[in-house]
Scaffold this motif. Structure first.
Motif, PDB file in Angstrom:
ATOM      1  N   ASN A  27       0.833  -1.203   0.000  1.00 22.91           N
ATOM      2  CA  ASN A  27       0.000   0.000   0.000  1.00 22.91           C
ATOM      3  C   ASN A  27       0.870   1.257   0.000  1.00 22.91           C
ATOM      4  O   ASN A  27       2.046   1.215   0.360  1.00 22.91           O
ATOM      5  CB  ASN A  27      -0.902   0.010   1.239  1.00 22.91           C
ATOM      6  N   THR A  46      -1.169  -0.971   7.257  1.00 24.12           N
ATOM      7  CA  THR A  46      -1.859  -0.287   6.157  1.00 24.12           C
ATOM      8  C   THR A  46      -3.108  -1.054   5.744  1.00 24.12           C
ATOM      9  O   THR A  46      -4.139  -0.453   5.425  1.00 24.12           O
ATOM     10  CB  THR A  46      -0.925  -0.083   4.951  1.00 24.12           C
ATOM     11  N   ASP A  47      -3.042  -2.378   5.771  1.00 16.54           N
ATOM     12  CA  ASP A  47      -4.248  -3.174   5.517  1.00 16.54           C
ATOM     13  C   ASP A  47      -5.310  -2.902   6.583  1.00 16.54           C
ATOM     14  O   ASP A  47      -6.505  -2.874   6.290  1.00 16.54           O
ATOM     15  CB  ASP A  47      -3.911  -4.666   5.506  1.00 16.54           C
ATOM     16  N   THR A  50      -7.160   0.177   5.713  1.00 20.08           N
ATOM     17  CA  THR A  50      -8.110  -0.136   4.645  1.00 20.08           C
ATOM     18  C   THR A  50      -9.360  -0.796   5.207  1.00 20.08           C
ATOM     19  O   THR A  50     -10.490  -0.469   4.822  1.00 20.08           O
ATOM     20  CB  THR A  50      -7.462  -1.059   3.596  1.00 20.08           C
ATOM     21  N   ASP A  67     -13.299   4.089  -5.740  1.00 15.65           N
ATOM     22  CA  ASP A  67     -12.074   4.350  -4.986  1.00 15.65           C
ATOM     23  C   ASP A  67     -11.399   5.563  -5.622  1.00 15.65           C
ATOM     24  O   ASP A  67     -10.856   5.480  -6.721  1.00 15.65           O
ATOM     25  CB  ASP A  67     -11.172   3.120  -5.047  1.00 15.65           C
ATOM     26  N   CYS A  70      -6.865   5.618  -6.243  1.00 17.67           N
ATOM     27  CA  CYS A  70      -6.762   4.183  -5.937  1.00 17.67           C
ATOM     28  C   CYS A  70      -5.342   3.683  -5.758  1.00 17.67           C
ATOM     29  O   CYS A  70      -5.150   2.533  -5.345  1.00 17.67           O
ATOM     30  CB  CYS A  70      -7.445   3.378  -7.035  1.00 17.67           C
ATOM     31  N   PRO A  75      -5.897  -1.461  -1.928  1.00 19.58           N
ATOM     32  CA  PRO A  75      -7.130  -1.297  -1.147  1.00 19.58           C
ATOM     33  C   PRO A  75      -8.373  -1.757  -1.911  1.00 19.58           C
ATOM     34  O   PRO A  75      -9.249  -2.415  -1.338  1.00 19.58           O
ATOM     35  CB  PRO A  75      -7.167   0.203  -0.856  1.00 19.58           C
ATOM     36  N   ARG A  78      -8.514  -5.538  -1.929  1.00 23.40           N
ATOM     37  CA  ARG A  78      -8.808  -6.083  -0.596  1.00 23.40           C
ATOM     38  C   ARG A  78     -10.292  -5.914  -0.264  1.00 23.40           C
ATOM     39  O   ARG A  78     -10.942  -6.850   0.228  1.00 23.40           O
ATOM     40  CB  ARG A  78      -7.945  -5.369   0.447  1.00 23.40           C
ATOM     41  N   ILE A 133      -8.723   7.599   0.232  1.00 28.03           N
ATOM     42  CA  ILE A 133      -7.646   7.454   1.211  1.00 28.03           C
ATOM     43  C   ILE A 133      -6.473   8.332   0.787  1.00 28.03           C
ATOM     44  O   ILE A 133      -5.814   8.057  -0.216  1.00 28.03           O
ATOM     45  CB  ILE A 133      -7.195   5.990   1.342  1.00 28.03           C
TER      46      ILE A 133
END
Length: 269
Positions: A27, A46-47, A50, A67, A70, A75, A78, A133
């Motif tokens: 990520n 980082t996951d 997300t 997103d 992106c 992300p 996932r 994000i």
């Protein structure tokens, strides 16, 4: 696309070519560490961020999700796989589109395209939810972008934003750090909590929740700085100087108590 869009896209192209994505574990956004879990690797953190975003989207199987910014597609992939939804990712970096598309090869749940959040193409269709994000901070008029995003989300659909914020104005040496972050990372501005709230209200979104998770995110800056320093020696000459500069700025930004991080949930009326 605007010149600001070109500059942002160029910066992410440059960092992608230098290997920053791999250095951060996949990520290219901040991580989230629960209290007492500072030992968790950057990739897992980082996951985790997300997942926090996805939880707030109130997704149902089959939903269409947008997103915004992106990145390399991690992300989007996932969220699509975990929640059985379809995700369209947009970015202003061609390098990121290419990498994300390669990552998603064979998947029918995700798609990526080159597009600017400030002037979204009308053919995107309608979505059940949208998330951004660390992408809105690159836009000079966030409220206008949020208003346009609202047009693409069904009534009752949610928006989740994860982004940097200023708890208090940066002063003294912090002013130079903030100016350096803005310049080096092609940031248009870092909002205060009040500015985030005002932008959402102006754009016609109903605020559901605004959390400052800055302390849970703070380890990201030191870890990212360390990762950037590791790759600077092998980075292409055109990118090495910027990577070193970015590393030092991120470390200093993370040490400043005025640096916060917001997790915002809003809903279209």
């Amino acid at each position: 696309m605007t010149s600001q869009t070109d500059a942002v896209g160029g910066k992410y192209d440059q960092f992608a070519q230098a290997g920053t994505t791999e250095a951060l574990g996949g990520n290219i956004h901040a991580g989230y560490w629960d209290s007492g879990a500072e030992h968790v690797p950057m990739a897992a953190a980082t996951d985790r961020l997300t997942d926090l975003v996805a939880e707030r989207l109130a997704l149902r199987p089959g939903d269409r999700v947008l997103d915004v910014g992106c990145g390399n597609g991690f992300p989007a992939m996932r969220i699509a796989e975990t929640h059985d939804v379809h995700v369209t990712g947009i970015t202003v970096s061609q390098q990121e589109v290419d990498r994300a598309t390669e990552l998603a090869a064979g998947s029918e749940r995700v798609a990526f395209r080159l597009a600017d959040a400030a002037s979204l193409p009308d053919d995107l269709g309608t979505f059940d939810a949208v998330f951004a994000i660390e992408s809105l901070l690159h836009l000079s008029d966030q409220a206008a972008a949020l208003a346009r995003l609202r047009r693409f989300v069904r009534p009752g659909g949610r928006l989740v934003v994860a982004d940097l914020c200023q708890r208090e104005p940066f002063t003294g040496a912090g002013e130079a750090v903030l100016a350096g972050m803005v310049r080096t990372l092609e940031i248009a501005g870092i909002n205060s909590e009040q500015e985030h709230r005002a932008g959402l209200e102006k754009a016609g979104w109903d605020l559901v929740e605004l959390l400052d998770i800055g302390e849970n995110v703070r380890p990201s800056y030191a870890q990212a700085a360390e990762a950037f320093r590791r790759i600077a020696d092998t980075a292409p000459p055109f990118a090495a100087a910027d990577i070193i500069t970015a590393a030092e700025l991120m470390a200093a930004f993370g040490e400043n108590p005025s640096s916060g991080y917001v997790l915002i949930t809003a809903q279209r009326p």
